[in-house]
Scaffold this motif. Sequence first.
Motif, PDB file in Angstrom:
ATOM      1  N   VAL A 244      -5.373  -1.767  -3.746  1.00  0.00           N
ATOM      2  CA  VAL A 244      -4.829  -0.318  -2.454  1.00  0.00           C
ATOM      3  C   VAL A 244      -5.628   0.675  -2.767  1.00  0.00           C
ATOM      4  O   VAL A 244      -6.086   0.252  -4.077  1.00  0.00           O
ATOM      5  CB  VAL A 244      -3.359  -0.076  -3.344  1.00  0.00           C
TER       6      VAL A 244
ATOM      7  N   LYS B 128      -6.271   0.860 -11.842  1.00  0.00           N
ATOM      8  CA  LYS B 128      -7.315   0.918 -11.543  1.00  0.00           C
ATOM      9  C   LYS B 128      -8.046   0.844 -11.672  1.00  0.00           C
ATOM     10  O   LYS B 128      -8.846   0.501 -12.891  1.00  0.00           O
ATOM     11  CB  LYS B 128      -7.641   3.126 -11.723  1.00  0.00           C
TER      12      LYS B 128
ATOM     13  N   ILE C  38      -7.145   4.305  -1.915  1.00  0.00           N
ATOM     14  CA  ILE C  38      -6.299   4.953  -1.864  1.00  0.00           C
ATOM     15  C   ILE C  38      -7.079   6.557  -1.652  1.00  0.00           C
ATOM     16  O   ILE C  38      -8.182   6.672  -2.948  1.00  0.00           O
ATOM     17  CB  ILE C  38      -5.139   5.733  -2.504  1.00  0.00           C
ATOM     18  N   CYS C  39      -6.373   7.650  -1.569  1.00  0.00           N
ATOM     19  CA  CYS C  39      -7.255   9.514  -1.795  1.00  0.00           C
ATOM     20  C   CYS C  39      -6.068   9.835  -2.202  1.00  0.00           C
ATOM     21  O   CYS C  39      -5.102   9.550  -1.782  1.00  0.00           O
ATOM     22  CB  CYS C  39      -7.253   9.931  -0.759  1.00  0.00           C
ATOM     23  N   ASN C  40      -6.560  10.534  -4.148  1.00  0.00           N
ATOM     24  CA  ASN C  40      -4.926  10.245  -4.823  1.00  0.00           C
ATOM     25  C   ASN C  40      -5.672  12.584  -4.586  1.00  0.00           C
ATOM     26  O   ASN C  40      -4.335  12.754  -6.255  1.00  0.00           O
ATOM     27  CB  ASN C  40      -4.879   9.971  -6.152  1.00  0.00           C
TER      28      ASN C  40
ATOM     29  N   PRO D 137       0.885  -1.447  -0.092  1.00  0.00           N
ATOM     30  CA  PRO D 137      -0.144  -0.259  -0.089  1.00  0.00           C
ATOM     31  C   PRO D 137       1.055   1.557   0.412  1.00  0.00           C
ATOM     32  O   PRO D 137       0.388   2.450  -0.762  1.00  0.00           O
ATOM     33  CB  PRO D 137      -0.888  -0.411   1.431  1.00  0.00           C
ATOM     34  N   ASP D 138       1.660   1.152   0.686  1.00  0.00           N
ATOM     35  CA  ASP D 138       2.748   2.306   0.742  1.00  0.00           C
ATOM     36  C   ASP D 138       4.071   2.571  -0.409  1.00  0.00           C
ATOM     37  O   ASP D 138       5.043   3.793  -0.049  1.00  0.00           O
ATOM     38  CB  ASP D 138       3.045   2.895   2.367  1.00  0.00           C
TER      39      ASP D 138
ATOM     40  N   ARG E  82      -3.971   5.393   2.575  1.00  0.00           N
ATOM     41  CA  ARG E  82      -3.808   4.146   1.854  1.00  0.00           C
ATOM     42  C   ARG E  82      -4.310   3.237   2.424  1.00  0.00           C
ATOM     43  O   ARG E  82      -4.051   2.779   3.920  1.00  0.00           O
ATOM     44  CB  ARG E  82      -2.529   4.318   1.461  1.00  0.00           C
TER      45      ARG E  82
ATOM     46  N   GLU F 210      -2.198   5.298 -11.348  1.00  0.00           N
ATOM     47  CA  GLU F 210      -2.583   4.921 -10.887  1.00  0.00           C
ATOM     48  C   GLU F 210      -3.432   3.524 -11.867  1.00  0.00           C
ATOM     49  O   GLU F 210      -4.159   3.016 -12.371  1.00  0.00           O
ATOM     50  CB  GLU F 210      -4.098   6.031 -11.077  1.00  0.00           C
TER      51      GLU F 210
ATOM     52  N   TYR G 159      -1.911  10.534  -0.160  1.00  0.00           N
ATOM     53  CA  TYR G 159      -1.879   9.159  -0.789  1.00  0.00           C
ATOM     54  C   TYR G 159      -0.465   9.231   0.412  1.00  0.00           C
ATOM     55  O   TYR G 159      -0.166   8.079   1.279  1.00  0.00           O
ATOM     56  CB  TYR G 159      -0.820   8.910  -2.030  1.00  0.00           C
TER      57      TYR G 159
END
Length: 110
Positions: free
Chosen positions: A90, A65, A92-94, A48-49, A104, A62, A99
């Motif tokens: 994952v 996606k 996320i807020c992008n 995730p990171d 995430r 992305e 992020y």
Amino acid sequence: MPSIYVDISDYKIVTDHPTIAGGHVVVGIRNHAAMAHELKVIKTDLAPDQLPVDSATAKANEDGKVGELLNIAAGASRKLVLELTPGKYVLICNIAGHYQLGMRVGLEVQ
């Protein structure tokens, strides 16, 4: 009835289940933050990171996606309906910089 709940707060995303069944998935999204956020669902084997971040835009890559819900207002609850195949995702807020600030969380679909 959502298959999974995703709770958004400022710079954090939490799910109520780390693993869900594949197929028709209803994501219940609750934004507890004081600002609007978004939720993007990305299929990836990366942690995730570990998504690559574009230094010019401060946004995560992305690629992969499979769905998104933009502009989830502060205090709002929304639903996102997806067809998810088995694998790692994952969420996320992008919005620029969010992020990297911790927005995430991983999700495994079986």
